[in-house]
Write an enzyme that holds these catalytic residues in place. Sequence first.
Site, short mmCIF file in Angstrom:
data_model
loop_
_atom_site.label_atom_id
_atom_site.label_comp_id
_atom_site.label_asym_id
_atom_site.label_seq_id
_atom_site.Cartn_x
_atom_site.Cartn_y
_atom_site.Cartn_z
N ASP A 16 41.67 40.39 38.25
CA ASP A 16 40.61 40.07 37.28
C ASP A 16 41.18 40.15 35.86
O ASP A 16 40.83 39.35 34.99
CB ASP A 16 39.44 41.06 37.42
CG ASP A 16 38.87 41.08 38.82
OD1 ASP A 16 38.80 40.01 39.45
OD2 ASP A 16 38.50 42.17 39.30
N HIS A 38 35.69 44.29 42.53
CA HIS A 38 36.42 43.02 42.46
C HIS A 38 35.46 41.97 43.04
O HIS A 38 35.49 41.64 44.22
CB HIS A 38 37.71 43.12 43.29
CG HIS A 38 38.47 41.82 43.35
ND1 HIS A 38 38.85 41.14 42.24
CD2 HIS A 38 38.92 41.09 44.41
CE1 HIS A 38 39.51 40.04 42.60
NE2 HIS A 38 39.55 39.98 43.92
N ARG A 57 43.15 37.18 34.80
CA ARG A 57 42.23 36.09 34.43
C ARG A 57 41.66 36.34 33.03
O ARG A 57 41.61 35.43 32.19
CB ARG A 57 41.11 35.98 35.48
CG ARG A 57 41.66 35.47 36.80
CD ARG A 57 40.67 35.55 37.94
NE ARG A 57 41.22 34.94 39.13
CZ ARG A 57 40.87 35.25 40.37
NH1 ARG A 57 39.95 36.17 40.59
NH2 ARG A 57 41.41 34.65 41.40
N ARG A 68 27.96 36.93 54.13
CA ARG A 68 28.95 37.81 53.51
C ARG A 68 29.08 39.11 54.29
O ARG A 68 30.15 39.69 54.41
CB ARG A 68 28.55 38.10 52.07
CG ARG A 68 28.85 36.99 51.12
CD ARG A 68 28.28 37.30 49.75
NE ARG A 68 29.13 38.25 49.03
CZ ARG A 68 30.10 37.86 48.20
NH1 ARG A 68 30.32 36.60 48.00
NH2 ARG A 68 30.83 38.75 47.57
#
Length: 303
Positions: free
Chosen positions: A145, A172, A148, A85
């Site tokens: 978000d 996020h 959702r 990452r």
Amino acid sequence: MITIIGAGRVGSTAAFNILRYRIGDVVLIDIFENLAKGEALDMMQTAPALEFDGKIIGTNDYSQMQNSELVIVTAGEARKPGMSRIDLMNKNAGIVKSVVREVVKHAPDCKLMIVTNPVDVMTYVAYKTSGFERNRVFGMGNILDTLRFRSYIALELNVSREDIRALVIGEHGDSMVPLAEYASVAGIPITRLLTKEKIDKIINLTVSSGAEVINLKGSTTHAPAAAIAIMADAIVRGRNRVMGVSTVLQGEYGFKDVSIGMPVVLGKNGVEKILELDLSLEARRRLEKSVAVIKECIDNLSV
Ligand code: APR
């Protein structure tokens, strides 16, 4: 005029939304000239069916963004096998920096929306690289978000998604903070309609749903592109809409030198105002954790 840099899945779908909802003309830029040109041509040919008159240009020439009111950055790479990452973050930070330098050169007065992930870190990189006032540089994350969160509340209550209002703040990413205490159905707090167990289930779904889509189809496209269009509409039409946006803090909520999702008023000047809310103890704790996650990433930047 709105410029979108990165004509991949998110960038081109966002361009299409901006055109079909008549938010503005679009310049779509990608290092792959043919991709940008092809997407533009394909979209232009939908206009007689969908009845929009907006212009669309596809190009690899950054100077075409001249005088754009809003520039949206979706350029970046996806994680490849063997890439951590942090590796991905540094790779995308390099891309965002080089793109933002072009923005400063060709559209120095624009509002700059960052979409490339990890978006909170990339927004901070863009803010530092651009030298723009902080209201003009912000990231798209929490609004997605929130879409959702609203979808799962509606599903649980079996009511229209349109009647759900909600807010998600923070990173996020996994440490996001969905605010159950500020979610409502047509003004009725969800805490009056759902048990704590049900709300926790909805929150878990909200946090994990991006990853679920990625597991199923490789990337998320339609929901981020819809969220970009909502933000573009708020800015270009100066609507002062209230939503969660990644914004650079200079003391708000007791944090500084970090960009993170906060409730803001989004309008003609970008972030017109950051709204400081009273948070429950639990939300406050989660937000502190979220800030720490982003700050650690910023400390790990090597470009
Ligand atoms: N300048 C312009 N375009 C670039 C550059 C650059 N320096 N570097 C990469 N690109 C382009 C690529 O050529 C590609 O077309 O960015 C595009 C990225 O598109 P996709 O790989 O399809 O990625 P996408 O799914 O659209 O996601 C883009 O948005 O939601 C975030 O996490 C997501 O960071 C990712 C970004």
